[in-house]
Motif scaffolding. Structure first.
Motif, short mmCIF file in Angstrom:
data_model
loop_
_atom_site.label_atom_id
_atom_site.label_comp_id
_atom_site.label_asym_id
_atom_site.label_seq_id
_atom_site.Cartn_x
_atom_site.Cartn_y
_atom_site.Cartn_z
N PHE A 88 41.48 3.25 17.59
CA PHE A 88 41.42 1.90 18.12
C PHE A 88 41.89 0.88 17.10
O PHE A 88 41.68 1.05 15.90
CB PHE A 88 39.98 1.56 18.52
CG PHE A 88 39.43 2.42 19.61
CD1 PHE A 88 38.48 3.38 19.33
CD2 PHE A 88 39.84 2.25 20.92
CE1 PHE A 88 37.97 4.18 20.33
CE2 PHE A 88 39.33 3.04 21.93
CZ PHE A 88 38.39 4.02 21.64
N SER A 89 42.52 -0.18 17.56
CA SER A 89 42.92 -1.27 16.66
C SER A 89 41.70 -2.01 16.14
O SER A 89 41.69 -2.49 15.01
CB SER A 89 43.83 -2.24 17.41
OG SER A 89 45.00 -1.60 17.85
N SER A 90 40.70 -2.14 16.99
CA SER A 90 39.46 -2.79 16.58
C SER A 90 38.32 -2.26 17.43
O SER A 90 38.52 -1.80 18.56
CB SER A 90 39.55 -4.31 16.73
OG SER A 90 39.67 -4.68 18.08
N MET A 91 37.13 -2.33 16.87
CA MET A 91 35.90 -1.99 17.59
C MET A 91 34.87 -3.05 17.28
O MET A 91 34.91 -3.67 16.21
CB MET A 91 35.38 -0.60 17.19
CG MET A 91 36.32 0.53 17.53
SD MET A 91 35.66 2.16 17.13
CE MET A 91 34.45 2.37 18.46
N GLY A 92 33.97 -3.25 18.20
CA GLY A 92 32.99 -4.30 17.95
C GLY A 92 31.83 -4.26 18.92
O GLY A 92 31.67 -3.30 19.68
N TRP A 93 31.05 -5.33 18.86
CA TRP A 93 29.85 -5.43 19.67
C TRP A 93 29.79 -6.80 20.35
O TRP A 93 30.14 -7.83 19.76
CB TRP A 93 28.60 -5.26 18.80
CG TRP A 93 28.47 -3.90 18.22
CD1 TRP A 93 28.96 -3.45 17.03
CD2 TRP A 93 27.82 -2.77 18.83
NE1 TRP A 93 28.65 -2.13 16.85
CE2 TRP A 93 27.94 -1.69 17.94
CE3 TRP A 93 27.13 -2.58 20.03
CZ2 TRP A 93 27.41 -0.42 18.22
CZ3 TRP A 93 26.59 -1.34 20.30
CH2 TRP A 93 26.73 -0.28 19.41
N TYR A 94 29.34 -6.76 21.58
CA TYR A 94 29.03 -7.95 22.35
C TYR A 94 27.58 -7.80 22.82
O TYR A 94 27.02 -6.71 22.77
CB TYR A 94 29.95 -8.09 23.56
CG TYR A 94 31.33 -8.57 23.23
CD1 TYR A 94 32.23 -7.76 22.54
CD2 TYR A 94 31.76 -9.83 23.64
CE1 TYR A 94 33.51 -8.20 22.24
CE2 TYR A 94 33.04 -10.28 23.36
CZ TYR A 94 33.91 -9.47 22.67
OH TYR A 94 35.18 -9.91 22.38
N ARG A 95 27.01 -8.91 23.29
CA ARG A 95 25.66 -8.83 23.84
C ARG A 95 25.50 -9.83 24.98
O ARG A 95 26.22 -10.83 25.04
CB ARG A 95 24.61 -9.09 22.76
CG ARG A 95 24.59 -10.52 22.21
CD ARG A 95 23.61 -10.63 21.06
NE ARG A 95 23.53 -12.00 20.54
CZ ARG A 95 22.82 -12.34 19.48
NH1 ARG A 95 22.11 -11.43 18.82
NH2 ARG A 95 22.80 -13.61 19.09
N GLN A 96 24.56 -9.51 25.85
CA GLN A 96 24.25 -10.41 26.96
C GLN A 96 22.74 -10.50 27.09
O GLN A 96 22.08 -9.52 27.45
CB GLN A 96 24.87 -9.92 28.26
CG GLN A 96 24.70 -10.89 29.41
CD GLN A 96 25.61 -10.58 30.58
OE1 GLN A 96 26.22 -9.52 30.65
NE2 GLN A 96 25.72 -11.51 31.51
N GLY A 97 22.21 -11.68 26.76
CA GLY A 97 20.79 -11.90 26.87
C GLY A 97 20.40 -12.30 28.28
O GLY A 97 21.26 -12.64 29.10
N PRO A 98 19.11 -12.29 28.58
CA PRO A 98 18.65 -12.65 29.93
C PRO A 98 19.06 -14.07 30.29
O PRO A 98 18.79 -15.02 29.55
CB PRO A 98 17.12 -12.50 29.83
CG PRO A 98 16.81 -12.42 28.38
CD PRO A 98 18.01 -11.93 27.67
N GLY A 99 19.76 -14.21 31.41
CA GLY A 99 20.20 -15.50 31.88
C GLY A 99 21.35 -16.10 31.09
O GLY A 99 21.66 -17.28 31.26
N LYS A 100 21.97 -15.30 30.24
CA LYS A 100 23.07 -15.82 29.41
C LYS A 100 24.36 -15.08 29.71
O LYS A 100 24.36 -14.00 30.29
CB LYS A 100 22.71 -15.64 27.93
CG LYS A 100 21.47 -16.38 27.48
CD LYS A 100 21.20 -16.11 26.01
CE LYS A 100 19.94 -16.81 25.53
NZ LYS A 100 19.67 -16.53 24.09
#
Length: 115
Positions: free
Chosen positions: A31-43
């Motif tokens: 992969f060219s890049s790898m990472g992390w995202y997140r989704q909180g409640p109601g966001k």
């Protein structure tokens, strides 16, 4: 077909630590890049951190100094070390990878931080 599988989420008290892992199901796929995202409640889903093939890293201001992204030498697994966790870090954390104009996503791992 490449799949990303996250692990390491859980319930932790504020101030605690967790380490997330994301493994790509297919070896030999860089992969060219790898990472992390997140989704909180109601966001909305938000970017957390990225690491590129040459090792450059980037962090959202909200996690800078507390989270560290790293990868294995084969660049098939990416990690997110999360320290000094806060209740606002509670979210479903998604692994993300980019290659050849395509984004790949994992199913997510839940992180819950109690106050």
């Amino acid at each position: 077909q490449v799949q990303l599988v996250e692990s390491g989420g859980g319930l932790v008290q504020a101030g605690g630590s967790l380490r997330l892992s994301c493994a790509a199901s297919r070896s030999g796929f860089t992969f060219s890049s790898m990472g992390w995202y997140r989704q909180g409640p109601g966001k909305s889903r938000e970017w957390v951190a990225t690491i590129t093939l040459n090792g450059n890293t980037g962090y959202a201001d909200s996690v800078k100094g507390r989270f560290t992204i790293s990868r294995d030498s084969a660049y098939t697994t990416v990690f997110l070390q999360m320290n000094s966790l806060e209740p606002d870090d509670t979210a479903l954390y998604y692994c993300n990878a980019f290659q050849g104009g395509l984004y790949y996503w994992g199913q997510g791992t839940q992180v819950t931080v109690s106050s």
